[in-house]
Motif scaffolding. Structure first.
Motif, PDB file in Angstrom:
ATOM      1  N   ARG A  93      40.229 -22.569  25.147  1.00 48.52           N
ATOM      2  CA  ARG A  93      41.038 -23.845  25.337  1.00 48.52           C
ATOM      3  C   ARG A  93      41.282 -24.777  23.994  1.00 48.52           C
ATOM      4  N   THR A  94      42.430 -25.530  24.081  1.00 46.01           N
ATOM      5  CA  THR A  94      42.678 -26.013  22.839  1.00 46.01           C
ATOM      6  C   THR A  94      41.969 -27.592  22.763  1.00 46.01           C
ATOM      7  N   ILE A  95      41.302 -27.875  21.903  1.00 46.48           N
ATOM      8  CA  ILE A  95      40.924 -29.249  21.436  1.00 46.48           C
ATOM      9  C   ILE A  95      41.949 -29.896  20.485  1.00 46.48           C
ATOM     10  N   ARG A  96      42.247 -31.040  21.027  1.00 45.47           N
ATOM     11  CA  ARG A  96      43.135 -31.872  20.274  1.00 45.47           C
ATOM     12  C   ARG A  96      42.529 -33.064  19.746  1.00 45.47           C
ATOM     13  N   PRO A  97      41.741 -32.988  18.462  1.00 47.52           N
ATOM     14  CA  PRO A  97      41.123 -34.158  17.688  1.00 47.52           C
ATOM     15  C   PRO A  97      42.244 -35.425  17.286  1.00 47.52           C
ATOM     16  N   ALA A  98      41.650 -36.300  17.197  1.00 45.26           N
ATOM     17  CA  ALA A  98      42.514 -37.455  16.630  1.00 45.26           C
ATOM     18  C   ALA A  98      42.968 -37.057  15.481  1.00 45.26           C
ATOM     19  N   PRO A  99      44.268 -37.486  15.101  1.00 49.62           N
ATOM     20  CA  PRO A  99      44.869 -37.211  13.621  1.00 49.62           C
ATOM     21  C   PRO A  99      44.398 -38.093  12.459  1.00 49.62           C
ATOM     22  N   VAL A 100      44.334 -37.488  11.387  1.00 50.91           N
ATOM     23  CA  VAL A 100      43.823 -38.490  10.426  1.00 50.91           C
ATOM     24  C   VAL A 100      44.671 -39.687  10.097  1.00 50.91           C
ATOM     25  N   PRO A 101      43.985 -41.030   9.952  1.00 53.36           N
ATOM     26  CA  PRO A 101      45.023 -42.094   9.881  1.00 53.36           C
ATOM     27  C   PRO A 101      45.805 -42.037   8.788  1.00 53.36           C
ATOM     28  N   VAL A 102      47.010 -42.467   8.920  1.00 56.70           N
ATOM     29  CA  VAL A 102      47.907 -42.724   7.850  1.00 56.70           C
ATOM     30  C   VAL A 102      48.288 -44.172   7.415  1.00 56.70           C
ATOM     31  N   ALA A 103      48.987 -44.329   6.635  1.00 52.52           N
ATOM     32  CA  ALA A 103      49.279 -45.730   5.857  1.00 52.52           C
ATOM     33  C   ALA A 103      48.250 -46.763   6.418  1.00 52.52           C
ATOM     34  N   ASP A 104      48.380 -47.752   7.373  1.00 53.06           N
ATOM     35  CA  ASP A 104      47.263 -48.715   7.768  1.00 53.06           C
ATOM     36  C   ASP A 104      46.716 -48.563   9.094  1.00 53.06           C
ATOM     37  N   GLU A 105      46.707 -47.151   9.246  1.00 49.80           N
ATOM     38  CA  GLU A 105      45.849 -47.049  10.651  1.00 49.80           C
ATOM     39  C   GLU A 105      44.483 -47.039  10.415  1.00 49.80           C
TER      40      GLU A 105
ATOM     41  N   LYS B  28      38.545 -44.547  13.487  1.00 49.15           N
ATOM     42  CA  LYS B  28      38.042 -44.995  14.764  1.00 49.15           C
ATOM     43  C   LYS B  28      36.591 -44.190  15.331  1.00 49.15           C
ATOM     44  N   ILE B  29      35.269 -45.021  15.512  1.00 45.34           N
ATOM     45  CA  ILE B  29      34.385 -44.691  15.692  1.00 45.34           C
ATOM     46  C   ILE B  29      33.946 -44.787  17.126  1.00 45.34           C
TER      47      ILE B  29
ATOM     48  N   GLY C 151      39.198 -37.447  21.958  1.00 45.76           N
ATOM     49  CA  GLY C 151      40.342 -37.023  21.288  1.00 45.76           C
ATOM     50  C   GLY C 151      41.117 -38.255  20.768  1.00 45.76           C
ATOM     51  N   GLU C 152      40.545 -39.588  20.918  1.00 46.00           N
ATOM     52  CA  GLU C 152      41.051 -40.624  20.418  1.00 46.00           C
ATOM     53  C   GLU C 152      40.243 -41.268  19.366  1.00 46.00           C
ATOM     54  N   VAL C 153      39.098 -40.701  19.031  1.00 44.22           N
ATOM     55  CA  VAL C 153      38.259 -41.181  17.871  1.00 44.22           C
ATOM     56  C   VAL C 153      38.003 -40.096  16.947  1.00 44.22           C
ATOM     57  N   HIS C 154      37.623 -40.685  15.754  1.00 44.97           N
ATOM     58  CA  HIS C 154      37.454 -39.503  14.444  1.00 44.97           C
ATOM     59  C   HIS C 154      35.700 -39.403  14.487  1.00 44.97           C
ATOM     60  N   PHE C 155      34.991 -40.289  14.821  1.00 41.29           N
ATOM     61  CA  PHE C 155      33.499 -40.030  14.499  1.00 41.29           C
ATOM     62  C   PHE C 155      32.798 -40.439  16.137  1.00 41.29           C
ATOM     63  N   SER C 156      31.854 -40.060  16.103  1.00 39.80           N
ATOM     64  CA  SER C 156      30.762 -40.414  17.523  1.00 39.80           C
ATOM     65  C   SER C 156      29.829 -40.938  16.737  1.00 39.80           C
ATOM     66  N   TRP C 157      29.086 -41.856  17.472  1.00 41.50           N
ATOM     67  CA  TRP C 157      27.995 -42.723  16.837  1.00 41.50           C
ATOM     68  C   TRP C 157      26.888 -41.928  17.575  1.00 41.50           C
ATOM     69  N   ALA C 158      25.949 -41.257  16.830  1.00 36.32           N
ATOM     70  CA  ALA C 158      24.983 -40.654  17.343  1.00 36.32           C
ATOM     71  C   ALA C 158      23.640 -41.257  16.828  1.00 36.32           C
ATOM     72  N   ILE C 159      23.572 -42.588  17.028  1.00 39.43           N
ATOM     73  CA  ILE C 159      22.441 -43.299  16.463  1.00 39.43           C
ATOM     74  C   ILE C 159      21.939 -44.286  17.624  1.00 39.43           C
ATOM     75  N   ASP C 160      20.682 -44.353  17.846  1.00 37.09           N
ATOM     76  CA  ASP C 160      20.121 -45.249  18.914  1.00 37.09           C
ATOM     77  C   ASP C 160      18.687 -45.780  18.265  1.00 37.09           C
TER      78      ASP C 160
ATOM     79  N   GLY D  98      41.019 -38.821   3.519  1.00 39.27           N
ATOM     80  CA  GLY D  98      41.369 -37.739   4.437  1.00 39.27           C
ATOM     81  C   GLY D  98      41.037 -36.430   4.213  1.00 39.27           C
ATOM     82  N   GLU D  99      41.023 -35.982   2.917  1.00 34.17           N
ATOM     83  CA  GLU D  99      40.619 -34.543   2.807  1.00 34.17           C
ATOM     84  C   GLU D  99      39.076 -34.271   3.199  1.00 34.17           C
ATOM     85  N   GLN D 100      38.475 -35.262   2.447  1.00 35.92           N
ATOM     86  CA  GLN D 100      37.004 -35.248   2.814  1.00 35.92           C
ATOM     87  C   GLN D 100      36.697 -35.317   4.361  1.00 35.92           C
ATOM     88  N   TYR D 101      37.302 -35.983   5.211  1.00 33.89           N
ATOM     89  CA  TYR D 101      37.072 -35.932   6.546  1.00 33.89           C
ATOM     90  C   TYR D 101      37.440 -34.652   7.218  1.00 33.89           C
ATOM     91  N   GLU D 102      38.751 -34.252   6.759  1.00 34.27           N
ATOM     92  CA  GLU D 102      39.240 -32.831   7.508  1.00 34.27           C
ATOM     93  C   GLU D 102      38.147 -31.841   7.297  1.00 34.27           C
TER      94      GLU D 102
END
Length: 409
Positions: free
Chosen positions: A203-215, A218-219, A288-297, A361-365
């Motif tokens: 099944r398709t996973i649709r991750p958030a696109p890498v930000p462009v310009a001033d976007e 998102k964590i 699918g609306e965020v780039h990072f997950s906060w896995a800290i507590d 963007g390249e490092q994130y991808e």
């Protein structure tokens, strides 16, 4: 040759009788994780009866199709009130369970419910096995004073009747149950994986696109929101980044841990809270609306928070979000073994700023591709896993019951 159970036509009641009967006693009927475990047991072939306390204001009408037995309302952090509620429930449990079929297995989810599991065992039969489900090690259990020693002593006494311990992180065994001498029973590790039943493997996973310009990046900090230090750290960090990073919060805040959670978030220019969500139904959308997950507590820093493997770790990685964790924790050790995610050396906003200042963007991808490359079984629990868990529970049951016709496959 594989063996199958044969049920004559029209024998629904016989089939139901042959399924594993589980009495599940829980501390919070309104907890989404309770629903997930009930669904998991049902998918594995068990019939679940459910009873417990609730943290919600209103009674819980159903959990995964099961009408629960409400033992009353308890509160976060109100330990004296919870103890009194357990004592009261123990007195009235026989009446509360009068319509429940004799269980094959009783599961007590955390220490207070282990006490009620022992009481339920006395009501039904002394040979019904008890399973102790412990997914957090509370700070009270780790105190070195008389109170801590008394609670651990009670846990050991209540655990003598337990045939199995279910826990979600190997660090709980290494750091607590073994060194404190609390684990006198076999252990079953059941990680907090995403429950996916009937899903297509591709099944398709649709991750958030890498930000462009001033976007912004998102964590996402999703799930049980109980860590005030995380909230303050993410607030300071997002302000320092001046809109280049936004913080998205979803889930159930532990309001007892914050002075004014809603007011705090409302005053933040780069932080949003979107309330509760359905698990697992909403996970693809919200991750699918965020780039990072906060896995800290930091809620119980150096103890439970360092040892757990949180739900959001599995949820985020399943949906190709890059996890952010703290070095020196079980989560960090888990991520290092897979060579994925970003680890903070220091728990402060400057460390986060340094991470994002060098990120492009390249490092994130590349980081996201390493997450996506992991075997999906690392993150999900499927029907086979559910059957394996119920099979483990079934193996605890004394041999008794029905005559069953077996036919070769």
């Amino acid at each position: 040759m594989q063996q199958k159970l044969y049920y004559p036509a029209g024998s629904d009641q016989l089939r139901n009788d042959l399924m594993l009967q589980v009495l599940y006693l829980v501390h919070d009927l309104s907890d989404p994780a309770v629903r997930r475990r009930v669904v998991m047991l049902q998918a594995g072939g068990a019939v679940v009866s459910l009873a417990g306390f609730r943290r919600s204001l209103e009674p819980v009408a159903e959990v995964a199709g099961v009408a629960p037995i409400d033992l009353g309302r308890t509160g976060d952090g109100r330990f004296a009130q919870r103890l009194a509620a357990v004592v009261q429930a123990a007195w009235t449990l026989k009446a509360a369970l009068r319509h429940v079929a004799r269980p094959d297995v009783i599961i007590g989810r955390n220490l207070e419910m282990l006490a009620l599991a022992n009481r339920a065992r006395a009501i039904f039969s002394a040979d019904v096995p008890i399973v102790y489900e412990c997914l957090d090690v509370h700070r009270l259990l780790l105190r070195q004073d008389l109170a801590g020693k008394a609670i651990r002593s009670a846990e050991r006494a209540l655990g003598r009747n337990a045939a199995l311990l279910i826990t979600s992180s190997p660090a709980f065994i290494r750091q607590y149950f073994e060194p404190f001498g609390q684990a006198g029973m076999p252990v079953e590790l059941v990680e907090n994986k995403v429950l996916e039943l009937g899903q297509e493997p591709g099944r398709t996973i649709r991750p958030a696109p890498v930000p462009v310009a001033d976007e912004p990046w998102k964590i996402g900090w999703f799930g049980a929101l109980r860590c005030r230090r995380s909230l303050e750290l993410l607030s300071e960090f997002s302000r320092l980044m001046e809109g280049r990073v936004e913080i998205i919060l979803r889930g159930r805040p532990a309001y007892t841990e914050f002075e004014d959670f809603d007011g705090f978030v409302a005053a933040e220019p780069f932080m949003q809270f979107h309330g509760a969500y359905r698990n697992p139904e909403d996970l693809p959308r919200i991750y699918g609306e965020v780039h990072f997950s906060w896995a800290i507590d930091f809620f119980e820093e150096g103890q439970n928070s360092n040892w757990l493997l949180p739900n959001r770790l599995y949820e985020g990685c399943r949906h190709q979000c890059v996890p952010i964790a703290m070095q020196g924790t079980e989560t960090a050790q888990f991520l290092k073994a897979l060579d994925i995610g970003f680890l903070l050396a220091r728990p402060d906003a400057d460390a986060l700023v340094a991470l994002f200042d060098q990120l492009d963007g390249e490092q994130y991808e590349s980081a996201r591709a390493r997450v996506a490359a992991q075997d999906r079984s690392t993150w999900i629990c499927n029907e086979d896993d559910c059957r394996a868990l119920v099979g483990r529970l079934r193996a605890l049951v004394p041999v008794r019951g029905h005559s069953v016709v077996r036919v070769a496959a």
